[in-house]
Enzyme design. Structure first.
Site, PDB file in Angstrom:
ATOM      1  CD  GLU A  89      -1.333  -0.441   3.659  1.00  0.00           C
ATOM      2  OE1 GLU A  89      -2.452  -0.941   3.435  1.00  0.00           O
ATOM      3  OE2 GLU A  89      -0.973  -0.052   4.771  1.00  0.00           O
ATOM      4  CB  CYS A 112       2.343  35.952   9.136  1.00  0.00           C
ATOM      5  SG  CYS A 112       1.664  37.176   8.021  1.00  0.00           S
TER       6      CYS A 112
HETATM    7  C1  LIG Z   1       0.591   6.664   4.889  1.00  0.00           C
HETATM    8  C2  LIG Z   1       0.297   5.228   4.828  1.00  0.00           C
HETATM    9  C3  LIG Z   1       0.684   4.474   3.725  1.00  0.00           C
HETATM   10  C4  LIG Z   1       1.480   5.046   2.596  1.00  0.00           C
HETATM   11  O1  LIG Z   1       2.730   5.472   3.005  1.00  0.00           O
HETATM   12  P1  LIG Z   1       3.805   5.982   1.926  1.00  0.00           P
HETATM   13  O2  LIG Z   1       4.982   6.327   2.759  1.00  0.00           O
HETATM   14  O3  LIG Z   1       3.190   7.169   1.264  1.00  0.00           O
HETATM   15  O4  LIG Z   1       4.044   4.869   0.972  1.00  0.00           O
HETATM   16  C5  LIG Z   1       0.324   3.144   3.694  1.00  0.00           C
HETATM   17  N1  LIG Z   1      -0.373   2.576   4.689  1.00  0.00           N
HETATM   18  C6  LIG Z   1      -0.770   3.264   5.762  1.00  0.00           C
HETATM   19  C7  LIG Z   1      -1.545   2.584   6.812  1.00  0.00           C
HETATM   20  C8  LIG Z   1      -0.448   4.612   5.874  1.00  0.00           C
HETATM   21  O5  LIG Z   1      -0.837   5.306   6.949  1.00  0.00           O
END
Ligand SMILES: *Cc1c(COP(=O)(O)O)cnc(C)c1O
Length: 416
Positions: free
Chosen positions: A272, A341
């Protein structure tokens, strides 16, 4: 080393600015698609491999649609992200719902959509059971604590608020099995913006070991492991991107060794990522509107930290190109600043750049993830437009710029 070249010319951007004034974010469709295909190919050895794009990185439906066409799902963590995915037609198990501190209505919505629900805490087993009934498929987020080394952005796992401890995993899967849950997944997310390829191989190794232990002790069959996101990008020209083919092959070796012919077989691998999918393919385009020479030399631009907060918030480096001056000597030292600012409203500090004049177009690189998405309205700054540079060279407005009326839409001036 990475070549910080641009997917557009100065003339192209000048034409775009006639229609869409600066500042704006522009995304490179070709770059995004090619990169998406490369990621998929590196893991094509795994039957069922899927990338769930972390929607929070670039929550624009046109970007999601493009990624859907490349076969990606969506990793959501809030109501708005669930609805955005639904609008694009990413539903069912093409959504991974990885939230924390989750309100009831979000679990209800995720279940209605048929999303894979990834619990962040053992108490949420009862919580979900009461709110909407446990789904047929459940996944838990594992926090390895001191068993895994930390990473700069997420920090040490034992200091992180996320996930189940190892003991809780065993207990949680046992409870779910007793309550009739039939299908299982295991998830972790322990790094962000990590450039060391071995980190990801180690993460999968750790997940496979835990999956074996749980399979043996609890007697369940895992359908997938989700190794999270966190693949970094080379913000600095001297950095190197993560070699996806290398990571893919190393993880394939692990699967050959630890999955093939065991109780884990067959096992799908999910990811993911957010940052590495869109980050390098988005640019913040802004104009120099002011020059100032006091104790230091400043270039004031029409974008601000409200358009891209990473430099101000983390001191993050974002590469800068002055259009048309790519080949001029970088013999000036500037702070490139926005108009908030707030003295940390700086895109660059003491940066070597060519001499900049008012009206010069300045491109801030690697703004495609956690860029527009983190935008805010402090000082009454309006959030900028998002444009898509299409594969055929055309430009599509995929989010208009905010207006003062948008900003004041939640105020009732009639009672003054
Ligand atoms: C932010 C996040 C991701 C993606 O992270 P990247 O560093 O953008 O690849 C994947 N899984 C979860 C649960 C996240 O919070």
């Amino acid at each position: 080393m990475v070549d910080k070249k641009l997917p557009f010319t100065k003339e192209q951007i000048e034409r775009i600015i006639e229609k869409y004034p600066t500042p704006f974010h522009i995304y490179d469709e070709k770059g995004i698609r090619e990169n998406a295909k490369r990621l998929k190919k590196a893991f094509s050895w795994n039957d069922g491999f899927k990338e769930y794009f972390a929607v929070k990185a670039t929550p624009n439906p046109y970007i999601l649609k493009l990624l859907k066409e490349e076969g990606f799902g969506a990793d959501c963590s809030s109501m708005a992200e669930l609805i955005l995915s639904e609008k694009v037609g990413i539903v069912g198990e093409n959504i991974m719902f990885t939230s924390n501190e989750t309100p009831e209505y979000e679990y209800v919505k995720a279940k209605q959509l048929g999303a894979i629900i990834n619990l962040d805490d053992i108490t949420h087993i009862d919580f979900v059971d009461k709110v909407c009934g446990l789904p047929e498929l459940i996944c838990f987020r594992y926090n390895p604590g001191p068993l895994k080394g930390g990473n700069a952005i997420i920090g040490k796992p034992e200091e992180a608020k996320y996930g189940f401890t190892k003991e809780q995993l065993f207990e949680g899967y046992k409870i779910c099995k007793e309550r009739g849950v039939k299908r299982f997944g295991l998830h972790t997310m322990v790094a962000s913006n990590e450039l060391d390829p071995e980190y990801f191989v180690d993460t999968v190794n750790m997940l496979l070991d835990v999956a074996h232990e749980i399979t043996n002790e609890v007697g369940i069959k895992f359908e997938f492991i989700n190794m999270g996101g966190g693949i970094g990008i080379p913000y600095r020209p001297e950095q190197n991107p993560v070699d996806l083919e290398y990571v893919g092959n190393k993880i394939k070796d692990l699967f050959d060794k630890k999955v093939k012919g065991t109780k884990l077989d067959p096992l799908k691998l999910y990811m993911e990522n957010g940052r590495m999918i869109t980050g390098p393919y988005g640019y913040l385009v802004t104009k120099a509107i002011h020059k100032k020479d006091i104790y230091k030399k400043y270039i004031g631009v029409d974008a601000s930290m409200a358009n891209l907060m990473r430099p101000g918030m983390y001191g993050a480096y974002h590469h800068i190109t002055v259009l048309g001056k790519e080949n001029e000597p970088k013999d000036m030292v500037y702070d490139v600043v926005g108009s908030l600012c707030e003295n940390n409203d700086k895109f660059a500090i003491d940066r070597n750049l060519p001499e900049i004049e008012r009206g010069d177009i300045i491109v801030i690189h690697d703004a495609g993830a956690h860029g527009h998405a983190m935008g805010f309205n402090y000082n009454g700054k309006l959030r900028s437009a998002e444009l898509l540079l299409k594969e055929d060279g055309g430009v599509e407005l995929i989010r208009r710029a905010e207006t003062i009326d948008d900003l004041f839409a939640t105020l009732d001036f009639s009672r003054l």
